[in-house]
Write a protein that holds these residues in place. Structure first.
Motif, mmCIF file in Angstrom:
data_model
loop_
_atom_site.group_PDB
_atom_site.id
_atom_site.type_symbol
_atom_site.label_atom_id
_atom_site.label_comp_id
_atom_site.label_asym_id
_atom_site.label_seq_id
_atom_site.Cartn_x
_atom_site.Cartn_y
_atom_site.Cartn_z
ATOM 1 N N ASN A 1 0.823 -1.219 0.000
ATOM 2 C CA ASN A 1 0.000 0.000 0.000
ATOM 3 C C ASN A 1 0.854 1.264 0.000
ATOM 4 O O ASN A 1 0.482 2.288 0.592
ATOM 5 C CB ASN A 1 -0.964 0.013 1.193
ATOM 6 C CG ASN A 1 -1.983 -1.102 1.120
ATOM 7 O OD1 ASN A 1 -2.534 -1.377 0.054
ATOM 8 N ND2 ASN A 1 -2.219 -1.774 2.239
ATOM 9 N N ARG B 1 5.647 7.529 -5.020
ATOM 10 C CA ARG B 1 5.413 8.940 -4.709
ATOM 11 C C ARG B 1 6.462 9.319 -3.682
ATOM 12 O O ARG B 1 6.446 8.864 -2.542
ATOM 13 C CB ARG B 1 4.016 9.137 -4.133
ATOM 14 C CG ARG B 1 2.884 8.914 -5.107
ATOM 15 C CD ARG B 1 2.670 10.125 -5.979
ATOM 16 N NE ARG B 1 1.473 10.012 -6.827
ATOM 17 C CZ ARG B 1 1.127 10.882 -7.746
ATOM 18 N NH1 ARG B 1 1.879 11.962 -7.952
ATOM 19 N NH2 ARG B 1 0.049 10.709 -8.460
ATOM 20 N N GLU C 1 2.185 4.453 -1.841
ATOM 21 C CA GLU C 1 1.689 5.276 -2.942
ATOM 22 C C GLU C 1 2.667 5.244 -4.111
ATOM 23 O O GLU C 1 3.879 5.382 -3.916
ATOM 24 C CB GLU C 1 1.481 6.716 -2.489
ATOM 25 C CG GLU C 1 0.311 6.905 -1.539
ATOM 26 C CD GLU C 1 0.665 6.682 -0.088
ATOM 27 O OE1 GLU C 1 -0.211 6.924 0.770
ATOM 28 O OE2 GLU C 1 1.812 6.271 0.194
#
Length: 531
Positions: free
Chosen positions: A180, A387, A182
């Motif tokens: 999970n 990210r 980003e």
């Protein structure tokens, strides 16, 4: 389910994963390294692609460990191959005399050197290697990755790998969705990044082509493979901007985008001349990525050169293999395209003498470690990308956007790289995007995810964009990224800090950079006036 505990878990044994493992191991860490394929080394070995490097690679601009890899490959040839006297005494030995790199070689030799570099740590038990295994699950608690589960591709057995730091060195950033974390995939919009070469709209399905490479030579007799079942479809397949069917010697010039005809001179007596900075030598497909040049060896040892096919005509743009349900279909289609192209070479390709086809062309699966002659894995140019605290954009490195070609510097640099922004045709229908780059650095912030605390990217999954990935994806840069990630994990463990805390503290950044320099990582370019 067995569990392996370590200080650093590295998922993916490509160039970045190997470099990360060496860096962490040399700092005294215990490491688990997993890899999906039989060979470690990723794009250099299981994908079979000779290194894409900058023009100063023999002098500067790579890490000391990467230089050891390169010199180890040359030493292996000098020790075990019957080189000609001229080749043996050549400090800059290029076994294949390929044009794409100053060091074109057989992938199996790189495997041997990588295995040698890791051997002492395997013997001591500090390195546990889990091969032919891929990640399938992860446990994350409070934004911290506690463990990763990998599956043995042969038996289906599961292994849990637990460590304080987890590095994603997979070819497509496979840990990012599992944890999970980003990430971005595909193209960002020009509005988001401000990049001159970015499209107006973002598209998660628009990624660079993959290519399924193969090795071949030329031998007496007829070695024609069975006619592929879908050969007629590939024979008619033509992209709008290509200028000819894919089964041809025509492809766009990456810089002008005009279609150009290539040639194939089988076992030529003379090599091309000229500066590769001006003439990349890609007009003749035989010599461009040749990995064994018979003239480098004792007369008669090689009956033929050996060539690695990684050519524009093999670029598969039928669909992305990232975050899609039909990934296996696209992988099969990419290999089918390459198989059709080889059959076309054997049967229909125009020869310089006016004839058609070379039935003597022979697939060399023994060179790439497979039964069918094709590489163990497709050449993957683009990955999911984190990210990051610092995302590298075109304006950071483009000569045109910056207005000059001086080195592109970043605060908290952890390495250097150099290559043009070299984007191949994409699954979204884009032609080549080719942008001149300045020599660039790798910012620490591009290795630190926004939220996940102990996961580090160690391959092509750092904080770049679709555009800048085109420069940061090449062999020595991926190695430098992995090496910096392995060093950072060890640094954080020794000081009981997290990567984001290092990034936020100038004193820690300076201390970490000093360790990198001590390890032989160049973090800044010298002043370069031209190339």
């Amino acid at each position: 389910m067995r569990t392996i505990n370590a200080d650093v878990a590295i998922i993916g044994g490509g160039l970045g994963g190997v470099a990360a493992a060496l860096a962490a191991l040399e700092r005294g860490m215990r490491v688990v390294l997993t890899e999906e394929h039989e060979w470690l080394g990723g794009q250099l070995t299981s994908q079979a692609v000779p290194p894409d490097e900058h023009v100063w690679v023999e002098q500067f601009g790579v890490t000391a460990r990467y230089r050891s890899l390169r010199e180890g490959i040359r030493s292996y040839y000098r020790s075990f191959y019957p080189l000609s006297e001229e080749a043996r005494t050549d400090r800059a030995l290029n076994p294949g005399r390929g044009r794409v790199s100053a060091l074109c070689h057989e992938p199996r030799v790189a495997v041997a050197i990588i295995d040698q570099m890791l051997a002492p740590y395997r013997s001591s038990g500090r390195l546990v290697l889990v091969q032919q295994a891929r990640p399938v699950d992860a446990v994350v608690v409070d934004d911290t990755v506690r463990s990763v589960v990998v599956e043995d591709l042969r038996s289906g057995d599961l292994t849990t790998v637990a460590a304080p730091f987890v590095l994603d060195a997979t070819e497509t950033g496979d840990l990012l969705p599992l944890t999970n974390t980003e990430y971005v995939v595909g193209t960002e919009s020009r509005t988001e990044t401000g990049e001159p070469s970015a499209p107006e709209l973002a598209d998660v399905s628009n990624v660079q082509a993959i290519a399924w490479c193969f090795a071949f030579d030329h031998a007496p007799g007829d070695h024609t493979i069975e006619r592929p079942a879908n050969y007629d479809e590939w024979r008619q397949h033509e992209l709008p901007f290509w200028g000819a069917p894919m089964l041809s010697f025509t492809a766009p010039n990456p810089r002008t985008l005009e279609p150009e005809a290539r040639t194939l001179h089988v076992n030529p007596e003379q090599d091309p001349t000229g500066d590769p900075r001006v003439d990349p030598g890609d007009r003749d497909l035989w010599q461009f990525r040749r990995i064994a040049a018979r003239r480098n060896f004792r007369p008669g040892f090689y009956e033929s050169d050996i060539v690695l096919a990684n050519w524009p005509q093999l670029d598969y743009v039928g669909g992305s293999i990232i975050d899609v349900a039909d990934r296996e279909k696209h992988l099969a289609a990419a290999k089918a395209q390459s198989r059709a192209y080889f059959y076309w070479l054997q049967t229909e390709a125009p020869r310089p003498d006016g004839g058609r086809g070379w039935p003597g062309l022979r697939l060399r699966g023994d060179v790439v470690g497979t039964d069918d002659g094709f590489a163990q894995a497709p050449y993957i140019r683009e990955s999911r990308r984190i990210r990051a605290h610092r995302t590298i954009v075109e304006q950071d490195v483009s000569v045109a956007a910056r207005g000059h070609a001086d080195p592109a510097r970043f605060e908290a640099s952890v390495g250097v790289g150099m290559y043009r922004i070299d984007l191949h045709p994409s699954t979204g229908g884009d032609n080549y995007i080719d942008v001149e780059c300045a020599p660039f650095e790798i910012p620490l912030g591009a290795l630190v995810p926004l939220r996940t605390t102990n996961l580090l990217p160690a391959a092509k999954n750092i904080g770049t964009t679709h555009i800048t990935n085109g420069a940061y994806r090449l062999h020595p840069v991926e190695w430098n990224v992995g090496e910096a990630a392995g060093e950072l994990a060890a640094f954080c463990i020794e000081r009981s800090v997290l990567p984001a805390a290092v990034l936020a503290d100038q004193a820690l950044v300076a201390e970490f950079q000093a360790r990198l320099v001590e390890a032989g990582v160049e973090i800044h370019w010298p002043h370069i006036t031209g190339y």
